[in-house]
Write a protein that holds these residues in place. Structure first.
Motif, PDB file in Angstrom:
ATOM      1  N   PRO A 191       0.799  -1.230   0.000  1.00  0.00           N
ATOM      2  CA  PRO A 191       0.000   0.000   0.000  1.00  0.00           C
ATOM      3  C   PRO A 191       0.831   1.279   0.000  1.00  0.00           C
ATOM      4  O   PRO A 191       0.514   2.222  -0.728  1.00  0.00           O
ATOM      5  N   TYR A 192       1.919   1.308   0.774  1.00  0.00           N
ATOM      6  CA  TYR A 192       2.700   2.548   0.838  1.00  0.00           C
ATOM      7  C   TYR A 192       3.302   2.902  -0.518  1.00  0.00           C
ATOM      8  O   TYR A 192       3.507   4.076  -0.811  1.00  0.00           O
ATOM      9  N   GLU A 193       3.568   1.906  -1.366  1.00  0.00           N
ATOM     10  CA  GLU A 193       4.109   2.193  -2.694  1.00  0.00           C
ATOM     11  C   GLU A 193       3.057   2.786  -3.623  1.00  0.00           C
ATOM     12  O   GLU A 193       3.377   3.283  -4.694  1.00  0.00           O
ATOM     13  N   LEU A 194       1.806   2.722  -3.199  1.00  0.00           N
ATOM     14  CA  LEU A 194       0.702   3.293  -3.973  1.00  0.00           C
ATOM     15  C   LEU A 194       0.236   4.615  -3.373  1.00  0.00           C
ATOM     16  O   LEU A 194      -0.732   5.205  -3.837  1.00  0.00           O
ATOM     17  N   GLY A 195       0.908   5.049  -2.302  1.00  0.00           N
ATOM     18  CA  GLY A 195       0.504   6.275  -1.621  1.00  0.00           C
ATOM     19  C   GLY A 195      -0.708   6.075  -0.731  1.00  0.00           C
ATOM     20  O   GLY A 195      -1.422   7.025  -0.439  1.00  0.00           O
ATOM     21  N   PRO A 248      -7.939   4.089 -16.407  1.00  0.00           N
ATOM     22  CA  PRO A 248      -6.506   3.904 -16.616  1.00  0.00           C
ATOM     23  C   PRO A 248      -5.786   3.428 -15.358  1.00  0.00           C
ATOM     24  O   PRO A 248      -4.647   3.002 -15.431  1.00  0.00           O
ATOM     25  N   HIS A 249      -6.436   3.464 -14.199  1.00  0.00           N
ATOM     26  CA  HIS A 249      -5.762   3.072 -12.958  1.00  0.00           C
ATOM     27  C   HIS A 249      -6.544   1.992 -12.234  1.00  0.00           C
ATOM     28  O   HIS A 249      -7.774   2.041 -12.167  1.00  0.00           O
ATOM     29  N   PRO A 250      -5.823   1.044 -11.631  1.00  0.00           N
ATOM     30  CA  PRO A 250      -6.497   0.005 -10.851  1.00  0.00           C
ATOM     31  C   PRO A 250      -7.118   0.585  -9.578  1.00  0.00           C
ATOM     32  O   PRO A 250      -6.825   1.707  -9.172  1.00  0.00           O
ATOM     33  N   THR A 251      -7.973  -0.209  -8.950  1.00  0.00           N
ATOM     34  CA  THR A 251      -8.433   0.077  -7.597  1.00  0.00           C
ATOM     35  C   THR A 251      -7.876  -1.035  -6.716  1.00  0.00           C
ATOM     36  O   THR A 251      -7.473  -2.094  -7.222  1.00  0.00           O
ATOM     37  N   VAL A 252      -7.833  -0.799  -5.402  1.00  0.00           N
ATOM     38  CA  VAL A 252      -7.309  -1.815  -4.490  1.00  0.00           C
ATOM     39  C   VAL A 252      -8.293  -2.072  -3.354  1.00  0.00           C
ATOM     40  O   VAL A 252      -9.042  -1.190  -2.953  1.00  0.00           O
ATOM     41  N   PRO A 309      -9.608   3.870  -5.086  1.00  0.00           N
ATOM     42  CA  PRO A 309      -8.864   4.304  -6.269  1.00  0.00           C
ATOM     43  C   PRO A 309      -7.406   4.608  -5.923  1.00  0.00           C
ATOM     44  O   PRO A 309      -7.104   5.076  -4.824  1.00  0.00           O
ATOM     45  N   VAL A 310      -6.524   4.293  -6.846  1.00  0.00           N
ATOM     46  CA  VAL A 310      -5.106   4.650  -6.725  1.00  0.00           C
ATOM     47  C   VAL A 310      -4.675   5.332  -8.009  1.00  0.00           C
ATOM     48  O   VAL A 310      -5.273   5.131  -9.073  1.00  0.00           O
ATOM     49  N   THR A 311      -3.648   6.140  -7.926  1.00  0.00           N
ATOM     50  CA  THR A 311      -3.205   6.887  -9.107  1.00  0.00           C
ATOM     51  C   THR A 311      -2.011   6.235  -9.808  1.00  0.00           C
ATOM     52  O   THR A 311      -1.570   6.728 -10.840  1.00  0.00           O
TER      53      THR A 311
END
Length: 156
Positions: free
Chosen positions: A60-64, A98-102, A132-134
């Protein structure tokens, strides 16, 4: 498989899920696999059983994403967790453009010393099933110029 000098070796880490994965309880052995530089922080968690499920995961931290995981006594015992330093947390992605969700509601907790894992549901309304993640799944901007020219479909 032949490897060229421009293809980095991708590490594979075997992980055991003593109780399986919810919905895939018969799958206990998985391989955590790097997808390559263009995928940045995204990894594949692949069942060791032929034709089994593969999940896209990331820390998670790598995704902000800030995430505090509560690990109950039962999971601590099953995974052999005695110290927070033994824990690696992964979130499972749903692929969207364009971006995945987690999924923050059910992170995967791995004991990095014994390579045992479990998906541990979190009882928090603020942790979304599809947050959502960017960070895009695939981005050629993450590649060095020599790697980009080796990508499938690259002009030669």
């Amino acid at each position: 498989m032949a490897m060229t000098t421009t293809q980095p070796a991708i590490a594979t880490v075997p992980i055991t899920f003593p109780v399986g994965v919810p919905g895939f309880e018969e799958h206990h052995r998985f391989h955590l696999v790097g997808l390559g530089p263009a995928y940045g922080p995204w990894l594949a968690l692949r069942s060791a059983i032929e034709g089994g499920p593969t999940f896209v995961v990331a820390q998670p931290y790598e995704l902000g994403v800030e995430l505090t995981v509560e690990i109950d006594d039962l999971h601590q015992a099953v995974l052999g967790i005695a110290d927070p330093q033994q824990v690696l947390v992964l979130v499972v992605a749903t692929l969207r453009n364009p971006h995945p969700t987690v999924n923050l509601r059910a992170p995967i907790v791995v004991n990095v010393e014994v390579l045992r894992a479990a998906q541990i549901p979190q009882d928090r309304d603020d942790y979304l099933l599809e947050a959502p993640v960017t960070v895009p799944l695939y981005d050629t901007a993450r590649l060095r110029p020599s790697e980009a020219s080796d990508e499938p479909g690259a002009d030669r």
